[in-house]
Every structure is written in structure tokens, then in C-alpha cells.
Design a protein around this motif. Structure first.
Motif, PDB file in Angstrom:
ATOM      1  N   GLN A   1       0.869  -1.086   0.169  1.00 17.45           N
ATOM      2  CA  GLN A   1       0.012   0.044   0.088  1.00 17.45           C
ATOM      3  C   GLN A   1       0.723   1.217   0.140  1.00 17.45           C
ATOM      4  OE1 GLN A   1      -2.744   0.112   3.167  1.00 17.45           O
ATOM      5  NE2 GLN A   1      -3.701   1.902   2.695  1.00 17.45           N
ATOM      6  N   GLN A   3       1.954   4.690   0.833  1.00 15.01           N
ATOM      7  CA  GLN A   3       1.786   5.620   2.066  1.00 15.01           C
ATOM      8  C   GLN A   3       2.813   6.726   1.816  1.00 15.01           C
ATOM      9  OE1 GLN A   3       1.891   3.313   5.578  1.00 15.01           O
ATOM     10  NE2 GLN A   3      -0.256   3.543   5.819  1.00 15.01           N
ATOM     11  N   VAL A   5       3.771  10.428   4.090  1.00 16.08           N
ATOM     12  CA  VAL A   5       3.909  11.318   5.192  1.00 16.08           C
ATOM     13  C   VAL A   5       4.440  12.595   5.122  1.00 16.08           C
ATOM     14  CG1 VAL A   5       4.469  11.160   7.700  1.00 16.08           C
ATOM     15  CG2 VAL A   5       3.780   9.033   6.697  1.00 16.08           C
ATOM     16  N   CYS A  22       8.517  14.838   2.219  1.00 12.22           N
ATOM     17  CA  CYS A  22       7.542  13.858   2.010  1.00 12.22           C
ATOM     18  C   CYS A  22       7.959  12.464   2.043  1.00 12.22           C
ATOM     19  CB  CYS A  22       6.708  14.214   1.071  1.00 12.22           C
ATOM     20  SG  CYS A  22       5.441  13.065   0.265  1.00 12.22           S
ATOM     21  N   ALA A  24       7.878   8.246   1.962  1.00 10.28           N
ATOM     22  CA  ALA A  24       7.315   7.445   1.132  1.00 10.28           C
ATOM     23  C   ALA A  24       7.499   5.775   1.595  1.00 10.28           C
ATOM     24  CB  ALA A  24       7.319   7.241  -0.390  1.00 10.28           C
ATOM     25  N   SER A  25       6.379   4.959   1.998  1.00 13.94           N
ATOM     26  CA  SER A  25       6.695   3.748   2.291  1.00 13.94           C
ATOM     27  C   SER A  25       5.732   2.847   1.396  1.00 13.94           C
ATOM     28  CB  SER A  25       6.338   3.272   3.569  1.00 13.94           C
ATOM     29  OG  SER A  25       5.031   3.620   3.845  1.00 13.94           O
ATOM     30  N   GLY A  26       6.120   1.731   0.994  1.00 21.14           N
ATOM     31  CA  GLY A  26       5.225   0.674  -0.013  1.00 21.14           C
ATOM     32  C   GLY A  26       5.433   1.059  -1.416  1.00 21.14           C
ATOM     33  N   SER A 115      -2.562   8.752  -4.422  1.00 19.45           N
ATOM     34  CA  SER A 115      -2.082   8.626  -3.162  1.00 19.45           C
ATOM     35  C   SER A 115      -1.904   9.946  -2.455  1.00 19.45           C
ATOM     36  CB  SER A 115      -1.164   7.588  -3.089  1.00 19.45           C
ATOM     37  OG  SER A 115      -1.487   6.293  -3.527  1.00 19.45           O
ATOM     38  N   GLY A 117      -0.818  12.081   1.136  1.00 22.40           N
ATOM     39  CA  GLY A 117      -0.613  12.226   2.609  1.00 22.40           C
ATOM     40  C   GLY A 117      -1.717  12.859   3.475  1.00 22.40           C
ATOM     41  N   GLN A 118      -1.392  13.069   4.728  1.00 21.44           N
ATOM     42  CA  GLN A 118      -2.194  13.437   5.437  1.00 21.44           C
ATOM     43  C   GLN A 118      -2.359  15.091   5.950  1.00 21.44           C
ATOM     44  OE1 GLN A 118       0.422  12.306   6.499  1.00 21.44           O
ATOM     45  NE2 GLN A 118       1.142  13.881   7.937  1.00 21.44           N
TER      46      GLN A 118
END
Length: 126
Positions: A1, A3, A5, A22, A24-26, A115, A117-118
Motif C-alpha cells: 500500500q 503511504q 507522510v 514527504c 514514502a513507504s510501500g 495517493s 498524505g495527511q
């Protein structure tokens, strides 16, 4: 997935600077177009800057050109937005997003970005 942040937001005086990472993961960020967007209270979300997955071409909104710089650290899988000479009108929640645009380069419209981020709050005030 996928993600994303964002971090690095805060309160800064006019004329000051901030750098927003920023992370990223996944997924591998360099394989996607990465965009930075912002939304101020009562206003629509607007594209600020982006960096293309193909060749690293960049794009900037006219309101930030010459003041903001987007860059990518492949080893850290992170994209940065360096913001200099900040103005009160830069106050907003800043979001990073990942997507793929079928044509060369990247665009500042939100459509290709799937996709998000928050967000991180940036406030420019004396």
C-alpha cells in the motif's frame, strides 16, 4: 500500500523558510510523479509544485516560482519542498501526492494523483 507522510510544517515569520519532507513507504517514489498541493481555509486546493518520474522534470505554480524548490532524495525515498521568502498568503495545509501522468513531465492538477498524505500545516505570520 502506498503511504505518504508529510512533516516540517509550523509557524514562520514572513520572509522565513521551511522545508517540507514527504516520505514514502510501500513504493519507490522515483517511479511516480510527486506533487505538492495546498489548501487554505475557504479556498480550493491548488497545485504548488511537482516532480516527474521521467527525468525529474519539475513544475511550479506561478505564485511560488522562484521561491519554492522541489527535490528528490532517491536514497531516502523522500521528496522535499523547500520554501523560501514565505508570505502570509502561503498559509495553508500542504499535502504531497503520488501518481502517474501519461504524458512527459508532471502537472499541477490533482487528477493524476491517486495517493495522498495527511497534510502538514504551514502558517506564515508575524
Amino acid at each position: 500500500q502506498l503511504q505518504l507522510v508529510e512533516s516540517g510544517g509550523g509557524l514562520v515569520q514572513p520572509g522565513g523558510s521551511l522545508r517540507l519532507p514527504c516520505a514514502a513507504s510501500g513504493f519507490t517514489m522515483s517511479s511516480y510523479d510527486i506533487g505538492w498541493f495546498r489548501q487554505a481555509p475557504g479556498k480550493e486546493r491548488e497545485g504548488v509544485s511537482c516532480i516527474s518520474s521521467r527525468g525529474g522534470a519539475t513544475n511550479y505554480a506561478g505564485s511560488v516560482k522562484g521561491r519554492f524548490t522541489i527535490s528528490r532524495d532517491v536514497a531516502k525515498n523522500t521528496v522535499y519542498l523547500q520554501m523560501n521568502s514565505l508570505k502570509p498568503e502561503d498559509t495553508a495545509v500542504y499535502y504531497c501526492a503520488a501518481g502517474l501522468h501519461p504524458l512527459p513531465g508532471c502537472i499541477l492538477a490533482s487528477t493524476p494523483y491517486t495517493s495522498w498524505g495527511q497534510g502538514t500545516q504551514v502558517t506564515v505570520s508575524s
